[in-house]
Design an enzyme around this catalytic site. Structure first.
Site, mmCIF file in Angstrom:
data_model
loop_
_atom_site.group_PDB
_atom_site.id
_atom_site.type_symbol
_atom_site.label_atom_id
_atom_site.label_comp_id
_atom_site.label_asym_id
_atom_site.label_seq_id
_atom_site.Cartn_x
_atom_site.Cartn_y
_atom_site.Cartn_z
ATOM 1 N N SER A 151 10.531 35.045 65.350
ATOM 2 C CA SER A 151 11.779 34.889 66.099
ATOM 3 C C SER A 151 11.781 33.524 66.762
ATOM 4 C CB SER A 151 11.827 35.977 67.179
ATOM 5 O OG SER A 151 12.777 35.652 68.173
ATOM 6 N N TYR A 186 7.280 40.025 73.880
ATOM 7 C CA TYR A 186 7.837 39.845 72.532
ATOM 8 C C TYR A 186 7.547 38.440 72.006
ATOM 9 C CZ TYR A 186 11.553 39.632 68.940
ATOM 10 O OH TYR A 186 12.274 39.490 67.773
ATOM 11 N N LYS A 215 5.358 37.376 68.760
ATOM 12 C CA LYS A 215 5.991 36.678 67.634
ATOM 13 C C LYS A 215 5.384 35.295 67.423
ATOM 14 C CE LYS A 215 9.276 39.499 66.065
ATOM 15 N NZ LYS A 215 9.031 40.238 64.800
HETATM 16 N N1 LIG Z 1 18.268 40.876 65.224
HETATM 17 C C1 LIG Z 1 17.848 39.701 65.656
HETATM 18 O O1 LIG Z 1 18.629 38.887 66.202
HETATM 19 C C2 LIG Z 1 16.416 39.300 65.501
HETATM 20 C C3 LIG Z 1 16.029 38.021 65.923
HETATM 21 C C4 LIG Z 1 14.707 37.629 65.760
HETATM 22 C C5 LIG Z 1 13.792 38.476 65.174
HETATM 23 N N2 LIG Z 1 14.173 39.732 64.790
HETATM 24 C C6 LIG Z 1 13.156 40.600 64.200
HETATM 25 O O2 LIG Z 1 13.630 41.122 62.987
HETATM 26 C C7 LIG Z 1 12.981 42.382 62.747
HETATM 27 C C8 LIG Z 1 14.020 43.427 62.394
HETATM 28 O O3 LIG Z 1 14.882 43.635 63.512
HETATM 29 P P1 LIG Z 1 16.383 44.178 63.367
HETATM 30 O O4 LIG Z 1 17.222 43.308 64.183
HETATM 31 O O5 LIG Z 1 16.714 44.394 61.949
HETATM 32 O O6 LIG Z 1 16.250 45.567 64.143
HETATM 33 P P2 LIG Z 1 16.749 47.047 63.758
HETATM 34 O O7 LIG Z 1 16.481 47.876 64.940
HETATM 35 O O8 LIG Z 1 18.125 46.991 63.203
HETATM 36 O O9 LIG Z 1 15.775 47.448 62.549
HETATM 37 C C9 LIG Z 1 14.390 47.518 62.752
HETATM 38 C C10 LIG Z 1 13.842 48.757 62.082
HETATM 39 O O10 LIG Z 1 12.430 48.787 62.347
HETATM 40 C C11 LIG Z 1 12.068 50.120 62.650
HETATM 41 N N3 LIG Z 1 10.859 50.167 63.472
HETATM 42 C C12 LIG Z 1 10.722 49.857 64.787
HETATM 43 N N4 LIG Z 1 9.479 50.083 65.191
HETATM 44 C C13 LIG Z 1 8.802 50.552 64.108
HETATM 45 C C14 LIG Z 1 7.486 50.990 63.897
HETATM 46 N N5 LIG Z 1 6.581 51.032 64.889
HETATM 47 N N6 LIG Z 1 7.123 51.404 62.654
HETATM 48 C C15 LIG Z 1 8.024 51.405 61.633
HETATM 49 N N7 LIG Z 1 9.293 51.016 61.791
HETATM 50 C C16 LIG Z 1 9.675 50.593 63.010
HETATM 51 C C17 LIG Z 1 13.263 50.708 63.383
HETATM 52 O O11 LIG Z 1 13.268 52.130 63.335
HETATM 53 C C18 LIG Z 1 14.433 50.063 62.652
HETATM 54 O O12 LIG Z 1 14.922 50.889 61.627
HETATM 55 C C19 LIG Z 1 12.176 42.702 64.005
HETATM 56 O O13 LIG Z 1 10.827 42.335 63.812
HETATM 57 C C20 LIG Z 1 12.823 41.815 65.055
HETATM 58 O O14 LIG Z 1 11.963 41.505 66.104
HETATM 59 C C21 LIG Z 1 15.461 40.163 64.929
#
Ligand SMILES: NC(=O)c1ccc[n+]([C@@H]2O[C@H](COP(=O)([O-])OP(=O)(O)OC[C@H]3O[C@@H](n4cnc5c(N)ncnc54)[C@H](O)[C@@H]3O)[C@@H](O)[C@H]2O)c1
Length: 275
Positions: A152, A165, A169
């Protein structure tokens, strides 16, 4: 013909959001998928939809933080599909608080899901990958494998309210660069994609009520105040947050044969945002 025909891809947290879009993107290019989610309903649904669309998928649900998860996940790939080619460490969530309000449990939970779990999955994959790479070398074949760790911009530049976080990351970038050096001779490309603002349930606008998600029985506050989202849109050179599909496209770049000579890199997928 897809660019990933016959490849076996493992994607954590692929029941929703970015992980889901990654799973569909890789399947659309011919990969066989090992899907995972903490919540089995979305995890199973993604595996079913991929299968219904004519590709192959199996779901290995449960928390990536569970003891033995890495071994179970990797075994599903080798036993069901006979190999392991692509690993995407995507599962995770945000659990924000200012420094003085961050509990030990909270800090540890972020390290566990964003750093320890990817480490354990990759460790579990080490021996199967070594054995496959050795065989391919003996056969005189050069086969590239791919690891993409999801980071991130908070991990690269920090973000107020996200000490745990962003620490996790950021450490994932260190893990990526080290593994690039360790696994280069196995022909594994190990890279990171660091997202900016991607529209998923984690970044939904908070209108009247605070939004929460259930993570393993724990209620976690998520969402962003609308005025902050507006500020983001102003700061992002491309003028808006990204979609999960655009995020998945960035990950796909590091899974495609075109990235065979790129390793140890971090690409920011954030519409040009550099804060
Ligand atoms: N959305 C953003 O703006 C953003 C920005 C930077 C990084 N990220 C990273 O992208 C990744 C995906 O995030 P997203 O936005 O799609 O979130 P999201 O909540 O839409 O999807 C994430 C999925 O991961 C699953 N999950 C969470 N903890 C888990 C665990 N312990 N074991 C198995 N599954 C688990 C959740 O149930 C969910 O279905 C994450 O690592 C997040 O930190 C997202």
């Amino acid at each position: 013909m897809g660019k990933l025909d016959g490849k076996v891809a493992l994607v954590t947290g692929s029941g929703r959001g970015i992980g889901r879009a990654i799973a569909f993107k890789l399947a659309s290019e011919g990969a066989k998928l090992v899907v995972n989610d903490l919540d089995s309903r979305p995890g199973d649904a993604v595996a079913r939809e991929i299968t219904a669309a004519g590709s192959e998928a199996v779901a290995v649900n449960g928390s990536v933080c569970e003891d033995g998860f890495g071994e179970r996940f990797v075994a599903a790939a080798t036993e069901t599909f006979g190999g392991i080619d692509i690993i995407i460490n995507n599962a995770g969530y945000t659990w924000d608080a200012t420094m003085r309000n961050t509990s030990d449990d909270q800090f540890q939970a972020m390290l566990d899901v964003h750093l320890v779990a990817p480490f354990r999955i990759l460790r579990a994959a080490a021996e199967p990958i070594r054995a496959l790479a050795k065989k391919e070398e003996q056969d005189g074949r050069e086969v590239f494998r791919k690891v993409v760790n999801i980071s991130s911009i908070a991990g690269l530049y920090g973000n107020a309210g996200q000490s745990s976080y962003s620490a996790a990351k950021s450490s994932l970038v260190g893990l990526t660069r080290t593994l690039c050096k360790e696994w280069g001779h196995y022909k594994v490309n190990v890279n990171c994609v660091a997202f900016g603002l991607i529209h998923t349930r984690l970044t939904e606008p908070i209108k009247d009520e605070q939004k929460t998600i259930d993570v393993g029985g724990r209620e976690i506050k998520v969402g962003i105040r609308p005025h902050l989202l507006d500020t983001f849109d102003e700061l992002i050179p491309l003028g808006r947050g990204g979609t999960p599909e655009e995020a998945a496209d960035a990950v796909y770049l590091f899974c495609s044969p075109e990235s065979n000579y790129i390793s140890g890199q971090v690409v920011v997928c954030g519409g040009g945002l550099m804060i």
